[in-house]
Design a protein around this motif. Structure first.
Motif, PDB file in Angstrom:
ATOM      1  N   UNK A  26     -86.435  30.892  77.734  1.00  0.00           N
ATOM      2  CA  UNK A  26     -86.182  30.932  79.168  1.00  0.00           C
ATOM      3  C   UNK A  26     -85.052  30.014  79.578  1.00  0.00           C
ATOM      4  N   UNK A  27     -85.002  28.798  79.009  1.00  0.00           N
ATOM      5  CA  UNK A  27     -83.935  27.860  79.360  1.00  0.00           C
ATOM      6  C   UNK A  27     -82.570  28.360  78.885  1.00  0.00           C
ATOM      7  N   UNK A  28     -82.522  28.948  77.694  1.00  0.00           N
ATOM      8  CA  UNK A  28     -81.265  29.522  77.223  1.00  0.00           C
ATOM      9  C   UNK A  28     -80.793  30.655  78.116  1.00  0.00           C
ATOM     10  N   UNK A  29     -81.724  31.505  78.530  1.00  0.00           N
ATOM     11  CA  UNK A  29     -81.348  32.607  79.411  1.00  0.00           C
ATOM     12  C   UNK A  29     -80.925  32.083  80.781  1.00  0.00           C
ATOM     13  N   UNK A  30     -81.528  30.981  81.214  1.00  0.00           N
ATOM     14  CA  UNK A  30     -81.131  30.365  82.484  1.00  0.00           C
ATOM     15  C   UNK A  30     -79.660  29.954  82.429  1.00  0.00           C
ATOM     16  N   UNK A  31     -79.245  29.342  81.326  1.00  0.00           N
ATOM     17  CA  UNK A  31     -77.849  28.926  81.183  1.00  0.00           C
ATOM     18  C   UNK A  31     -76.920  30.130  81.276  1.00  0.00           C
TER      19      UNK A  31
END
Length: 304
Positions: free
Chosen positions: A253-258
């Motif tokens: 999720x954090x990678x996709x947020x970036x």
């Protein structure tokens, strides 16, 4: 490589959000726009699965698992959260802009991703809540706080800000559920197919209710690019089912947020929305979101 795939998921999600947002504005019905988007993705996926021998074998394992009750019903319902996501895109992204839509999704993904990893709901099993992961979640929420400062709350209705948060919660649950189903049927593409079937059914029912209450939508627009959202959804749901077992729900999720925030900034600068954060807020969101991914990355220990 898995984190790079997560960033790519975010980039495709941001582009899909703007496409579906514009489609929702053109149709004057965000739910119908979501149904159109999901239907296009489902048709493309059916063709791909039918053409691949591994896809056909996966469908057979899925059918036997459902019939023999080896696959529980809840594993088949990940697409219901995908239906919520594309409907929210159609209702809000065309007005708020992709940047502000994304930060609401960030909050939902971050909080729910931490919970799902801690209880071991995803295919990666129980993922420890390390200080870095907690700090990454807090920084992601700080990006949300930056986005909501200034005049945003005065120019956008509260329900438009809450729907992206709910979509983020759903995205985290969908990724974990599809990852579990992909493990069970040994085929991420079949898990993606099941997700699209469930989402299309939910959106069909929701679109029927919307038309009954609000009347018929506008005619379908003629621009082909407005129907690419379904293909992007097919691509990033499939990719998520592949990589969530490597990253865990929160880190994916954090990678996709970036990827989402970076791409949404470019989209909103080239194509300004009706409402949205100021330039200083956009820059602050991207910097803080990038830091949230960096601190949450797992650290490898050297052997003595």
């Amino acid at each position: 490589m898995a984190l790079g795939g997560a960033v790519a998921i975010g980039m495709m999600t941001a582009i899909q959000a703007r496409i579906n947002g514009v489609l929702g504005v053109r149709l004057d019905d965000g739910i119908v726009a979501g149904f159109v988007s999901f239907s296009v993705g489902l048709l493309a996926l059916v063709v791909v699965v039918a053409a691949l021998p591994s896809g056909r074998r996966g469908v057979g394992r899925l059918w036997r698992g459902v019939r023999g009750r080896a696959i529980p019903v809840w594993m088949l319902l990940g697409g219901a959260c995908g239906a919520l996501t594309v409907s929210t895109q159609g209702l809000t992204a065309g007005v708020l802009g992709v940047s502000l839509f994304t930060v609401g999704v960030v909050a939902g993904q971050t909080l729910h991703g931490l919970v799902l990893d801690r209880i071991g709901f995803g295919p990666a099993g129980v993922v420890a809540v390390t200080p870095g992961r907690v700090l990454g979640g807090l920084l992601a929420l700080a990006a949300v706080g930056i986005s909501l400062s200034g005049d945003v709350l005065a120019t956008a209705p509260l329900w438009m800000l809450l729907l992206p948060f709910a979509a983020g919660v759903g995205i985290a649950w969908q990724a974990a559920t599809n990852g579990r189903l992909a493990q069970r049927v040994q085929s991420p593409i079949v898990a993606t197919l099941m997700s699209f079937i469930a989402g299309t059914v939910v959106l069909l029912l929701a679109a029927g209710v919307s038309i009954a209450l609000r009347g018929a939508p506008n005619a379908l627009p003629g621009e082909p690019w407005l129907y690419l959202g379904g293909f992007l959804g097919f691509a990033y749901i499939l990719l998520g089912a592949f990589i969530v077992g490597q990253t865990g729900v929160l880190l994916m999720g954090l990678g996709s947020v970036l990827g989402q925030l970076t791409t949404s900034v470019v989209i909103d600068l080239l194509w300004p929305p009706a409402s949205g954060p100021a330039a200083w807020q956009i820059i602050g969101m991207v910097v803080v979101a990038a830091a949230s991914v960096a601190v949450a990355l797992p650290r490898r220990r050297r052997r003595a």
